[in-house]
Design a protein around this motif. Structure first.
Motif, PDB file in Angstrom:
ATOM      1  N   ALA A 127      72.074 -15.301 -42.630  1.00  0.00           N
ATOM      2  CA  ALA A 127      71.274 -15.245 -44.398  1.00  0.00           C
ATOM      3  C   ALA A 127      72.041 -14.868 -45.350  1.00  0.00           C
ATOM      4  O   ALA A 127      72.903 -14.083 -45.244  1.00  0.00           O
ATOM      5  CB  ALA A 127      69.948 -14.376 -43.768  1.00  0.00           C
ATOM      6  N   ILE A 128      71.499 -15.355 -46.459  1.00  0.00           N
ATOM      7  CA  ILE A 128      72.247 -14.822 -47.903  1.00  0.00           C
ATOM      8  C   ILE A 128      71.284 -13.485 -48.017  1.00  0.00           C
ATOM      9  O   ILE A 128      70.482 -13.384 -48.041  1.00  0.00           O
ATOM     10  CB  ILE A 128      71.690 -16.005 -48.785  1.00  0.00           C
ATOM     11  CG1 ILE A 128      72.771 -17.145 -48.521  1.00  0.00           C
ATOM     12  CG2 ILE A 128      72.220 -15.191 -50.410  1.00  0.00           C
ATOM     13  CD1 ILE A 128      72.341 -18.244 -49.581  1.00  0.00           C
ATOM     14  N   THR A 129      72.056 -12.474 -48.106  1.00  0.00           N
ATOM     15  CA  THR A 129      71.758 -11.145 -48.046  1.00  0.00           C
ATOM     16  C   THR A 129      71.689 -10.489 -49.352  1.00  0.00           C
ATOM     17  O   THR A 129      72.773 -10.332 -49.924  1.00  0.00           O
ATOM     18  CB  THR A 129      72.421 -10.283 -46.886  1.00  0.00           C
ATOM     19  OG1 THR A 129      72.047 -11.032 -45.930  1.00  0.00           O
ATOM     20  CG2 THR A 129      71.837  -9.075 -46.807  1.00  0.00           C
ATOM     21  N   VAL A 130      70.565 -10.050 -49.795  1.00  0.00           N
ATOM     22  CA  VAL A 130      70.832  -8.947 -51.033  1.00  0.00           C
ATOM     23  C   VAL A 130      70.378  -7.508 -50.782  1.00  0.00           C
ATOM     24  O   VAL A 130      69.239  -7.111 -49.626  1.00  0.00           O
ATOM     25  CB  VAL A 130      69.759  -9.364 -52.250  1.00  0.00           C
ATOM     26  CG1 VAL A 130      69.735  -8.229 -53.498  1.00  0.00           C
ATOM     27  CG2 VAL A 130      70.148 -10.807 -52.519  1.00  0.00           C
ATOM     28  N   ARG A 131      71.170  -6.417 -50.879  1.00  0.00           N
ATOM     29  CA  ARG A 131      71.054  -5.314 -50.180  1.00  0.00           C
ATOM     30  C   ARG A 131      70.466  -4.525 -51.237  1.00  0.00           C
ATOM     31  O   ARG A 131      71.109  -4.226 -52.407  1.00  0.00           O
ATOM     32  CB  ARG A 131      72.058  -4.721 -49.451  1.00  0.00           C
ATOM     33  CG  ARG A 131      72.517  -5.394 -48.122  1.00  0.00           C
ATOM     34  CD  ARG A 131      73.657  -4.503 -47.479  1.00  0.00           C
ATOM     35  NE  ARG A 131      73.926  -5.238 -46.264  1.00  0.00           N
ATOM     36  CZ  ARG A 131      74.448  -6.288 -45.805  1.00  0.00           C
ATOM     37  NH1 ARG A 131      75.207  -6.951 -47.022  1.00  0.00           N
ATOM     38  NH2 ARG A 131      74.673  -6.672 -44.617  1.00  0.00           N
ATOM     39  N   THR A 132      69.228  -3.848 -50.957  1.00  0.00           N
ATOM     40  CA  THR A 132      68.860  -2.697 -52.072  1.00  0.00           C
ATOM     41  C   THR A 132      69.223  -1.078 -51.676  1.00  0.00           C
ATOM     42  O   THR A 132      69.203  -1.170 -50.460  1.00  0.00           O
ATOM     43  CB  THR A 132      67.143  -2.991 -52.462  1.00  0.00           C
ATOM     44  OG1 THR A 132      66.521  -2.672 -51.073  1.00  0.00           O
ATOM     45  CG2 THR A 132      67.141  -4.187 -52.959  1.00  0.00           C
ATOM     46  N   ALA A 133      69.312  -0.578 -52.619  1.00  0.00           N
ATOM     47  CA  ALA A 133      69.620   1.179 -52.494  1.00  0.00           C
ATOM     48  C   ALA A 133      68.725   1.859 -53.266  1.00  0.00           C
ATOM     49  O   ALA A 133      68.116   1.391 -54.182  1.00  0.00           O
ATOM     50  CB  ALA A 133      71.236   1.262 -52.815  1.00  0.00           C
ATOM     51  N   THR A 134      68.772   2.995 -52.767  1.00  0.00           N
ATOM     52  CA  THR A 134      67.667   4.071 -53.556  1.00  0.00           C
ATOM     53  C   THR A 134      68.414   4.359 -54.949  1.00  0.00           C
ATOM     54  O   THR A 134      67.583   5.051 -55.934  1.00  0.00           O
ATOM     55  CB  THR A 134      67.675   5.356 -52.738  1.00  0.00           C
ATOM     56  OG1 THR A 134      68.746   5.823 -52.446  1.00  0.00           O
ATOM     57  CG2 THR A 134      66.838   5.148 -51.492  1.00  0.00           C
TER      58      THR A 134
END
Length: 281
Positions: free
Chosen positions: A224-231
């Motif tokens: 998958a094309i992945t976007v990672r979010t962080a706090t």
């Protein structure tokens, strides 16, 4: 360039700031039509806000993004018209008291009422019914849901569905509108490994058919094309889950709150008419 169906999704320095700070910031994304895009991160890291912003349901605070060649935030209403929401808690929940048949019939009626041409609305009742049934059957097939296999077939209530069955129903309802972009929240929440694999197989099949899929998850599938979010309110993009660097799971942060936009809601009168046609009070 977009395919005839799926929508390309791009973003650069995309961010959204809410009352309690940044929900997400610095998102970079370049996905072709028909891609499976995973928004990966811990709960509370802005994943749902990013999903709603990319589908035109929340207004971004900075940066730029395009969906199917439509610019955000300038063309939010147009993006809403080519995108559809699967399950998104608090936004597009299934009614547990409704049966599968009632949900499907209501969605088909609303689709015809608000998206159909005047010519289509004036067709004989039998033709309209056949067209609606064809849309429903096509969507059910794409979602891999056969009502005949449910406990009470189409008369099965949503409250009696397994989580994967409810996901398939939500996806089918979204696909009735033949969207170019399908958005799904909490894809892998509380699923066993086997059921999670089936859920991703479903979404991958939708993407393979040409519809771009945007899915929120805690762990993206390989490929998958992945976007990672962080706090911290930032986000990182990778080409595939396998090639991306590992992401940590820091403590949760608050997401910006949202409401359905006026354009997303149907009018009370039209909704009442659709309920009447489905036999609901």
């Amino acid at each position: 360039m977009d395919s005839p169906h799926g929508a390309a999704v791009t973003a650069e320095d995309f961010g959204l700031k809410g009352p309690r700070g940044w929900a997400f910031r610095g998102v970079r994304l370049d996905a072709p039509p028909g891609a499976l895009i995973a928004i990966e991160g811990p709960s509370g890291s802005g994943r749902t806000c990013l999903l709603l912003a990319l589908t035109g349901r929340m207004r971004p605070s900075e940066g730029r993004a395009e969906v199917g060649g439509l610019r955000l935030p300038r063309q939010m209403a147009a993006v809403r018209r080519i995108s559809a929401l699967g399950p998104v808690p608090g936004v597009s929940d299934l009614d547990p008291a409704f049966t599968v048949a009632e949900h499907l019939r209501e969605r088909a009626l609303l689709q015809r009422r608000y998206d159909g041409s005047l010519r289509a609305l004036l067709r004989p009742r039998a033709e309209r019914t056949a067209a609606a049934r064809n849309r429903i059957d096509t969507a059910l097939d794409a979602a891999g849901l056969d009502p005949a296999n449910l406990p009470k077939a189409e008369r099965t209530s949503v409250r009696d569905l397994e989580r994967l069955e409810a996901l398939r129903l939500s996806v089918a309802l979204a696909l009735i509108g033949r969207p170019r972009l399908l958005a799904v929240d909490d894809t892998d929440l509380k699923l066993s490994d086997a059921v999670r694999a089936e859920a991703w197989e479903l979404l991958r099949s939708v993407a393979d058919s040409g519809t771009t899929v945007l899915a929120v998850c805690s762990q993206a599938p390989v490929g998958a094309i992945t976007v990672r979010t962080a706090t911290t309110g930032t986000a990182d993009t990778a080409i595939t889950a396998a090639d991306a660097p590992d992401a940590s799971a820091p403590a949760e942060a608050s997401e910006a709150t949202t409401e359905k936009t006026t354009a997303e809601k149907t009018t009370d009168e039209g909704t009442a008419d659709a309920f009447a046609e489905t036999g609901r009070a």
